[in-house]
Motif scaffolding. Structure first.
Motif, PDB file in Angstrom:
ATOM      1  N   SER A  28      48.428  45.290  41.453  1.00 17.91           N
ATOM      2  CA  SER A  28      49.682  46.005  41.499  1.00 17.91           C
ATOM      3  C   SER A  28      50.541  45.234  41.983  1.00 17.91           C
ATOM      4  O   SER A  28      51.979  45.690  42.225  1.00 17.91           O
ATOM      5  N   VAL A  29      50.503  44.153  42.667  1.00 18.35           N
ATOM      6  CA  VAL A  29      51.693  43.189  43.065  1.00 18.35           C
ATOM      7  C   VAL A  29      52.319  42.890  41.941  1.00 18.35           C
ATOM      8  O   VAL A  29      53.817  42.521  42.075  1.00 18.35           O
ATOM      9  N   SER A  30      51.972  42.905  40.758  1.00 15.90           N
ATOM     10  CA  SER A  30      52.529  42.655  39.412  1.00 15.90           C
ATOM     11  C   SER A  30      53.268  41.028  39.542  1.00 15.90           C
ATOM     12  O   SER A  30      54.276  41.006  39.138  1.00 15.90           O
ATOM     13  N   LEU A  31      52.406  40.361  40.120  1.00 22.19           N
ATOM     14  CA  LEU A  31      52.960  39.065  40.226  1.00 22.19           C
ATOM     15  C   LEU A  31      51.911  37.893  39.630  1.00 22.19           C
ATOM     16  O   LEU A  31      52.575  36.674  38.948  1.00 22.19           O
ATOM     17  N   PHE A  32      50.652  38.106  39.522  1.00 20.08           N
ATOM     18  CA  PHE A  32      49.748  37.102  39.136  1.00 20.08           C
ATOM     19  C   PHE A  32      49.791  37.188  37.547  1.00 20.08           C
ATOM     20  O   PHE A  32      49.470  38.381  37.060  1.00 20.08           O
TER      21      PHE A  32
ATOM     22  N   TRP B  92      39.337  47.777  45.926  1.00 21.80           N
ATOM     23  CA  TRP B  92      40.741  47.795  46.734  1.00 21.80           C
ATOM     24  C   TRP B  92      41.466  46.527  46.649  1.00 21.80           C
ATOM     25  O   TRP B  92      42.752  46.745  46.315  1.00 21.80           O
ATOM     26  N   VAL B  93      40.938  45.362  47.000  1.00 22.34           N
ATOM     27  CA  VAL B  93      41.610  44.178  46.976  1.00 22.34           C
ATOM     28  C   VAL B  93      41.982  43.956  45.487  1.00 22.34           C
ATOM     29  O   VAL B  93      43.096  43.411  45.565  1.00 22.34           O
TER      30      VAL B  93
ATOM     31  N   TRP C 237      51.692  32.384  38.851  1.00 21.99           N
ATOM     32  CA  TRP C 237      50.850  32.782  40.052  1.00 21.99           C
ATOM     33  C   TRP C 237      49.461  32.847  39.324  1.00 21.99           C
ATOM     34  O   TRP C 237      49.312  33.627  38.418  1.00 21.99           O
TER      35      TRP C 237
ATOM     36  N   GLU D  39      44.837  45.866  44.642  1.00 22.61           N
ATOM     37  CA  GLU D  39      46.245  45.526  45.573  1.00 22.61           C
ATOM     38  C   GLU D  39      46.849  44.295  44.571  1.00 22.61           C
ATOM     39  O   GLU D  39      47.867  44.068  44.553  1.00 22.61           O
ATOM     40  N   LEU D  40      45.687  43.347  44.274  1.00 32.12           N
ATOM     41  CA  LEU D  40      46.434  41.895  43.817  1.00 32.12           C
ATOM     42  C   LEU D  40      46.875  42.461  42.281  1.00 32.12           C
ATOM     43  O   LEU D  40      47.948  41.628  41.970  1.00 32.12           O
TER      44      LEU D  40
END
Lengths: 425, 236
Positions: free
Chosen positions: B129-133, B122-123, B79, B126-127
């Motif tokens: 902390s999704v721990s995906l990218f 903030w954005v 991702w 959040e991106l």
């Protein structure tokens, strides 16, 4: 609150004042034994900040007594009678179980306290001492009450716990003695109550589709209404709190909040076969949560959806879900011996060079700015024209270098006879 | 005692702990898509768990430099995320042409309408902390974060092991000591201003335009073209 314990077993009964009886006989194995289920129940009560006393026994009355005299005790199967033996005689007062003494028809002739006092007078101190007294003597002395007590201390009192079907709406309210203006404090207070509602949801096997809040201000009867709508139904308090935090940031708290009413609109949980090798939380779920959060903040986000459009700014858009791009192809219709070809024009646009960044609104260039540009070709590299009968402006695209050496994508609007900056390579 | 003897003594003392250069494992990174840059960095690409900065005027290709890493990431089904500024949108067609499958399902794009640094952070938070990218590209345009804000992002990038690449058009951006790599994209060269354990500044010469970029330019006089050897460096 009792609903939260439905996650241990569907057979549950609540009784005032604050007794919750759960029949775990059919679910113990799912949790890995009685010790594990007791720990789970303790963790659950701690997460809800409840001061609880727990015990496991064959009968509700024994479990209630143990929760008072020997908290966290697990009575061995079919040994309730032996478990009660060392307890003091005052324990008889707690042998109620599912039905309290006050609502039991049998307990009319004599008060339990009188029975306990009587045994104390004759020098009996423990339950084990009175267990030796025959059933007939109990009946003779105290009638039905005596017989019922005899059954309870010998583990012969059968009380069945039926499945609990929650009907109440998921509503809660919070009143502040001192009105609150500080958002962080408000959020902190809401978080505790929200976790209780979410635990109830978990017990019901449901997810939160929406969270609605009515905030009543101290003055002028002013109210704020907030609605938190996650992208996917969820029970994740972190996600809901983030959404709520963002919503709260948009309201004015100069008029302090005195009361908050909140409600969760539930939706049934998805039931799916879990794959041992797959993670429980899928990437797509995380993306949906993120999208919900960003949508709440009115920020456009998503996946690229390519489209067969002539004008570059219309040739893609951001969509909530990813959709495969299916380019248009030439179509051939055969009907009998005749056939018809429908060619697709402008296919080359898919492979035409495009800049890496595009201006959402092309920027008109002044004649001074234009003079500073160095056009890389005398002829346009592309001529884009669409729907000339409607809105087409007719664009001639060029590549040009700025004085800084920037490679720019510029077009000439043939109707306005003006040049526009449309992108950067 | 001479230096040679000191070194010899140290070598004998630490003999059990020393490993040969061949056995040194390079830190985790996301390939930049530009082999020369990967070779130069200690990490073979944009470092994971770190913040990198690319700066320079937009038309010189800082965004394109970042985008070069995407085909490989998307090909591996990993991702990536892109945070667009208010007035510039990422045009996906170039990327579509570069990826073999044309599948951009692993590229998540956020278009921030605000030009407040607070909203951007903030954005970005959040991106992360999704721990995906694996990699996040943030085009901050003209915004200038404070050192404390960069410190927070660094902590998050480290925690979620994400390669955070910040792009800016500023001529003289704030060069926080927390940036692991700083790349300046210039007209005639790409300058690596900071890279751990590497001699900096290091320059990669570049041409502004590649003659084969579009076939019709082949026949043009080379007025706008550099007279260096016919080898693409960044464009094309």
């Amino acid at each position: 609150m009792a609903e939260a314990f439905l996650q241990l077993s569907p057979q549950l009964q609540y009784r005032d004042p604050g007794f919750i009886f759960v029949d775990i006989s059919s679910t113990t194995r799912l949790f890995g034994g009685e010790v594990s289920i007791l720990k789970r129940a303790r963790d659950l009560s701690q997460s809800l900040q409840l001061e609880t006393s727990l015990a496991i026994a064959d009968h509700p009355s024994t479990a209630q007594t143990l929760s008072v005299y020997q908290p966290s005790y697990i009575s061995p199967p079919n040994r309730d009678s032996e478990t009660l033996k060392p307890l003091p005689l005052a324990a008889l007062n707690h042998l109620e179980g599912l039905i309290s003494w006050s609502s039991t028809a049998e307990v009319q002739d004599a008060d339990i306290r009188e029975i306990v006092s009587f045994f104390n007078l004759v020098g009996l101190r423990q339950v084990g001492d009175v267990q030796k007294i025959p059933r007939e003597s109990w009946h003779q002395q105290w009638g039905k009450t005596g017989e019922m007590l005899w059954r309870k201390i010998h583990g012969q009192d059968q009380q069945l716990i039926s499945p609990y079907l929650p009907q109440e709406t998921l509503l809660d309210s919070l009143h502040f003695d001192f009105s609150v203006s500080l958002r962080s404090f408000l959020l902190h207070s809401l978080e505790k109550r929200l976790q209780i509602l979410l635990a109830r949801l978990q017990g019901r096997g449901q997810l939160a589709q929406k969270l609605r809040l009515h905030l009543h201000c101290e003055y002028s009867q002013q109210q704020h209404f907030l609605e938190v709508h996650p992208a996917l139904p969820t029970r994740d308090s972190e996600v809901l709190m983030k959404l709520l935090e963002h919503k709260l940031a948009s309201i004015e708290t100069s008029n302090p909040i005195q009361q908050v009413e909140f409600e969760i609109l539930p939706v049934a949980e998805r039931v799916e076969q879990l794959d041992f090798w797959q993670p429980r939380i899928k990437d797509q779920d995380r993306i949906k949560d993120l999208q919900g959060l960003l949508r709440q903040a009115e920020i456009n986000s998503g996946f690229v959806q390519l489209k067969d459009e002539i004008l570059p700014e219309e040739s893609w858009q951001l969509s909530f879900d990813f959709m495969d791009y299916e380019p248009l192809e030439d179509q051939v219709h055969i009907d009998g011996q005749s056939f018809q070809i429908k060619p697709v024009h402008s296919q080359h646009l898919r492979s035409a060079p495009r800049p890496s960044l595009l201006l959402p609104t092309p920027k008109a260039l002044s004649s001074k700015e234009l003079r500073q540009l160095e056009f890389l070709s005398a002829q346009p590299t592309e001529r884009l024209e669409e729907s000339w009968w409607e809105i087409s402006r007719g664009r001639d695209y060029y590549l040009a270098l700025s004085s800084k050496g920037e490679c720019l994508w510029i077009y000439h609007d043939r109707i306005e006879d003006r040049y526009y900056l449309h992108g950067y390579y | 005692m001479s230096k040679a003897e000191q070194i010899s003594q140290l070598r004998n003392r630490l003999a059990g702990q020393l490993i040969s250069c061949d056995h040194i494992k390079r830190p985790h990174a996301i390939s930049t898509g530009w082999p020369e840059l990967d070779r130069f960095f200690l990490w073979p690409g944009w470092p994971k768990g770190e913040i990198s900065l690319i700066y320079g005027p937009e038309g010189l290709g800082p965004t394109r430099l970042w985008m070069k890493c995407l085909p490989q990431i998307i090909g591996q089904q990993l991702w990536a995320a892109w945070l667009s500024p208010k007035n510039l949108r990422l045009c996906p067609w170039d990327l579509f042409q570069q990826t073999q499958s044309g599948n951009l399902s692993r590229l998540f794009i956020v278009e921030t309408p605000s030009d407040q640094i607070k909203d951007w952070l903030w954005v970005t938070t959040e991106l992360l902390s999704v721990s995906l990218f694996e990699i996040i590209g943030c085009h901050w345009d003209q915004l200038s974060p404070k050192p404390a804000q960069i410190h927070k992002l660094k902590r998050l990038a480290e925690r979620y092991q994400c390669a955070l690449v910040i792009l800016t058009q500023q001529e003289k951006p704030f060069k926080s000591p927390l940036y692991a790599a700083i790349v300046q994209v210039g007209k005639n060269s790409i300058c690596i201003e900071r890279a751990q354990h590497r001699p900096t500044p290091h320059f990669f010469q570049r041409r502004l335009f590649y003659a084969d970029f579009m076939p019709q330019f082949k026949s043009l006089p080379t007025a706008a073209l550099n007279d260096q050897e016919d080898k693409p460096v960044l464009f094309g």
